[in-house]
Design a protein around this motif. Structure first.
Motif, PDB file in Angstrom:
ATOM      1  N   GLU A   1      -2.448  -5.833  -5.286  1.00  0.00           N
ATOM      2  CA  GLU A   1      -3.216  -4.637  -5.649  1.00  0.00           C
ATOM      3  C   GLU A   1      -4.174  -4.189  -4.544  1.00  0.00           C
ATOM      4  O   GLU A   1      -4.785  -3.123  -4.637  1.00  0.00           O
ATOM      5  CB  GLU A   1      -4.023  -4.889  -6.927  1.00  0.00           C
ATOM      6  CG  GLU A   1      -3.172  -5.070  -8.166  1.00  0.00           C
ATOM      7  CD  GLU A   1      -2.518  -6.446  -8.258  1.00  0.00           C
ATOM      8  OE1 GLU A   1      -3.130  -7.427  -7.772  1.00  0.00           O
ATOM      9  OE2 GLU A   1      -1.405  -6.547  -8.787  1.00  0.00           O
ATOM     10  N   THR A   2      -4.308  -4.978  -3.501  1.00  0.00           N
ATOM     11  CA  THR A   2      -5.231  -4.658  -2.416  1.00  0.00           C
ATOM     12  C   THR A   2      -4.797  -3.375  -1.719  1.00  0.00           C
ATOM     13  O   THR A   2      -3.622  -3.190  -1.399  1.00  0.00           O
ATOM     14  CB  THR A   2      -5.284  -5.807  -1.386  1.00  0.00           C
ATOM     15  OG1 THR A   2      -5.731  -6.989  -2.042  1.00  0.00           O
ATOM     16  CG2 THR A   2      -6.229  -5.479  -0.239  1.00  0.00           C
ATOM     17  N   ARG A   3      -5.773  -2.501  -1.498  1.00  0.00           N
ATOM     18  CA  ARG A   3      -5.530  -1.270  -0.756  1.00  0.00           C
ATOM     19  C   ARG A   3      -6.099  -1.450   0.647  1.00  0.00           C
ATOM     20  O   ARG A   3      -7.226  -1.882   0.812  1.00  0.00           O
ATOM     21  CB  ARG A   3      -6.164  -0.080  -1.461  1.00  0.00           C
ATOM     22  CG  ARG A   3      -5.541   0.134  -2.852  1.00  0.00           C
ATOM     23  CD  ARG A   3      -5.872   1.465  -3.473  1.00  0.00           C
ATOM     24  NE  ARG A   3      -5.537   2.614  -2.652  1.00  0.00           N
ATOM     25  CZ  ARG A   3      -4.308   3.111  -2.478  1.00  0.00           C
ATOM     26  NH1 ARG A   3      -3.275   2.525  -3.035  1.00  0.00           N
ATOM     27  NH2 ARG A   3      -4.106   4.174  -1.727  1.00  0.00           N
ATOM     28  N   LEU A   4      -5.283  -1.127   1.641  1.00  0.00           N
ATOM     29  CA  LEU A   4      -5.673  -1.303   3.039  1.00  0.00           C
ATOM     30  C   LEU A   4      -5.444  -0.021   3.815  1.00  0.00           C
ATOM     31  O   LEU A   4      -4.635   0.822   3.430  1.00  0.00           O
ATOM     32  CB  LEU A   4      -4.839  -2.427   3.679  1.00  0.00           C
ATOM     33  CG  LEU A   4      -4.987  -3.820   3.079  1.00  0.00           C
ATOM     34  CD1 LEU A   4      -3.943  -4.756   3.661  1.00  0.00           C
ATOM     35  CD2 LEU A   4      -6.393  -4.356   3.308  1.00  0.00           C
ATOM     36  N   ARG A   5      -6.151   0.082   4.926  1.00  0.00           N
ATOM     37  CA  ARG A   5      -5.930   1.203   5.842  1.00  0.00           C
ATOM     38  C   ARG A   5      -6.178   0.722   7.261  1.00  0.00           C
ATOM     39  O   ARG A   5      -6.842  -0.297   7.487  1.00  0.00           O
ATOM     40  CB  ARG A   5      -6.835   2.380   5.503  1.00  0.00           C
ATOM     41  CG  ARG A   5      -8.296   2.080   5.704  1.00  0.00           C
ATOM     42  CD  ARG A   5      -9.132   3.310   5.475  1.00  0.00           C
ATOM     43  NE  ARG A   5     -10.490   2.982   5.861  1.00  0.00           N
ATOM     44  CZ  ARG A   5     -11.559   3.436   5.286  1.00  0.00           C
ATOM     45  NH1 ARG A   5     -11.451   4.269   4.289  1.00  0.00           N
ATOM     46  NH2 ARG A   5     -12.738   3.092   5.707  1.00  0.00           N
TER      47      ARG A   5
ATOM     48  N   LEU B   1       2.447  -1.105   5.407  1.00  0.00           N
ATOM     49  CA  LEU B   1       1.067  -1.230   4.917  1.00  0.00           C
ATOM     50  C   LEU B   1       0.264   0.045   5.165  1.00  0.00           C
ATOM     51  O   LEU B   1      -0.439   0.529   4.280  1.00  0.00           O
ATOM     52  CB  LEU B   1       0.369  -2.421   5.590  1.00  0.00           C
ATOM     53  CG  LEU B   1       0.811  -3.806   5.137  1.00  0.00           C
ATOM     54  CD1 LEU B   1       0.264  -4.870   6.086  1.00  0.00           C
ATOM     55  CD2 LEU B   1       0.355  -4.073   3.703  1.00  0.00           C
TER      56      LEU B   1
ATOM     57  N   GLU C   1       1.914   3.093   3.025  1.00  0.00           N
ATOM     58  CA  GLU C   1       1.794   2.969   1.578  1.00  0.00           C
ATOM     59  C   GLU C   1       0.354   2.801   1.117  1.00  0.00           C
ATOM     60  O   GLU C   1      -0.005   3.219   0.028  1.00  0.00           O
ATOM     61  CB  GLU C   1       2.652   1.811   1.067  1.00  0.00           C
ATOM     62  CG  GLU C   1       4.127   1.969   1.345  1.00  0.00           C
ATOM     63  CD  GLU C   1       4.724   3.196   0.689  1.00  0.00           C
ATOM     64  OE1 GLU C   1       4.313   3.556  -0.440  1.00  0.00           O
ATOM     65  OE2 GLU C   1       5.607   3.816   1.306  1.00  0.00           O
ATOM     66  N   GLY C   2      -0.452   2.138   1.919  1.00  0.00           N
ATOM     67  CA  GLY C   2      -1.857   1.954   1.568  1.00  0.00           C
ATOM     68  C   GLY C   2      -2.134   0.838   0.585  1.00  0.00           C
ATOM     69  O   GLY C   2      -3.266   0.404   0.448  1.00  0.00           O
ATOM     70  N   GLU C   3      -1.134   0.350  -0.094  1.00  0.00           N
ATOM     71  CA  GLU C   3      -1.302  -0.734  -1.067  1.00  0.00           C
ATOM     72  C   GLU C   3      -0.302  -1.834  -0.738  1.00  0.00           C
ATOM     73  O   GLU C   3       0.866  -1.564  -0.457  1.00  0.00           O
ATOM     74  CB  GLU C   3      -1.069  -0.228  -2.487  1.00  0.00           C
ATOM     75  CG  GLU C   3      -1.297  -1.306  -3.538  1.00  0.00           C
ATOM     76  CD  GLU C   3      -0.940  -0.834  -4.925  1.00  0.00           C
ATOM     77  OE1 GLU C   3      -1.812  -0.880  -5.792  1.00  0.00           O
ATOM     78  OE2 GLU C   3       0.218  -0.431  -5.132  1.00  0.00           O
TER      79      GLU C   3
ATOM     80  N   ALA D   1       2.967  -1.881  -2.821  1.00  0.00           N
ATOM     81  CA  ALA D   1       3.896  -0.815  -2.445  1.00  0.00           C
ATOM     82  C   ALA D   1       4.582  -1.144  -1.125  1.00  0.00           C
ATOM     83  O   ALA D   1       5.783  -0.893  -0.956  1.00  0.00           O
ATOM     84  CB  ALA D   1       3.154   0.514  -2.348  1.00  0.00           C
TER      85      ALA D   1
ATOM     86  N   HIS E   1     -10.150  -2.974   4.227  1.00  0.00           N
ATOM     87  CA  HIS E   1      -9.997  -2.632   2.817  1.00  0.00           C
ATOM     88  C   HIS E   1     -10.339  -1.166   2.626  1.00  0.00           C
ATOM     89  O   HIS E   1     -11.317  -0.654   3.173  1.00  0.00           O
ATOM     90  CB  HIS E   1     -10.884  -3.511   1.949  1.00  0.00           C
ATOM     91  CG  HIS E   1     -10.436  -4.937   1.920  1.00  0.00           C
ATOM     92  ND1 HIS E   1      -9.566  -5.415   0.973  1.00  0.00           N
ATOM     93  CD2 HIS E   1     -10.703  -5.982   2.742  1.00  0.00           C
ATOM     94  CE1 HIS E   1      -9.326  -6.693   1.200  1.00  0.00           C
ATOM     95  NE2 HIS E   1     -10.000  -7.059   2.271  1.00  0.00           N
ATOM     96  N   ALA E   2      -9.497  -0.475   1.845  1.00  0.00           N
ATOM     97  CA  ALA E   2      -9.710   0.963   1.610  1.00  0.00           C
ATOM     98  C   ALA E   2     -10.653   1.176   0.438  1.00  0.00           C
ATOM     99  O   ALA E   2     -10.828   0.342  -0.402  1.00  0.00           O
ATOM    100  CB  ALA E   2      -8.381   1.638   1.339  1.00  0.00           C
TER     101      ALA E   2
END
Length: 95
Positions: free
Chosen positions: A8-12, A50, A53-55, A58, A94-95
């Motif tokens: 579930e981690t959102r990254l950018r 990564l 998709e941002g997550e 995904a 982390h986003a």
């Protein structure tokens, strides 16, 4: 591996990080501290997934679709490990 990275981690991509696709993978350069980080071809695909998709979950789906003959558990393990390393090195945040 950090327990902070989950599906579930959102990254950018972190600010000041340049990505350059190469014939044999890719290189990341953190302009702020001069960190140079090489990725093999699969690592470059994980990076692309990564960032696009941002997550993490995904990105995992993208990778398992791309490599249907590889054990999904192995893909998950490799993706989580690389994501954690990229966050630790300040190349993703982390986003």
């Amino acid at each position: 591996m950090s327990s902070l990275i989950t599906l579930e981690t959102r990254l950018r991509q972190a600010p000041g990080v340049a990505f350059n696709q190469q014939e044999e993978g890719a290189v990341l350069l953190h302009m702020g501290d001069g960190l140079y980080f090489g990725l093999n071809p699969v690592g470059a695909l994980i990076w692309d997934a990564l960032v696009a998709e941002g997550e993490v979950g995904a990105a995992l789906r993208v990778m398992t679709d791309r490599f249907p003959d590889v054990d999904p558990g192995r893909i998950k393990q490799d993706l989580l490990h690389l994501a954690d390393e990229l966050v630790t090195k300040g190349l993703l945040r982390h986003a």
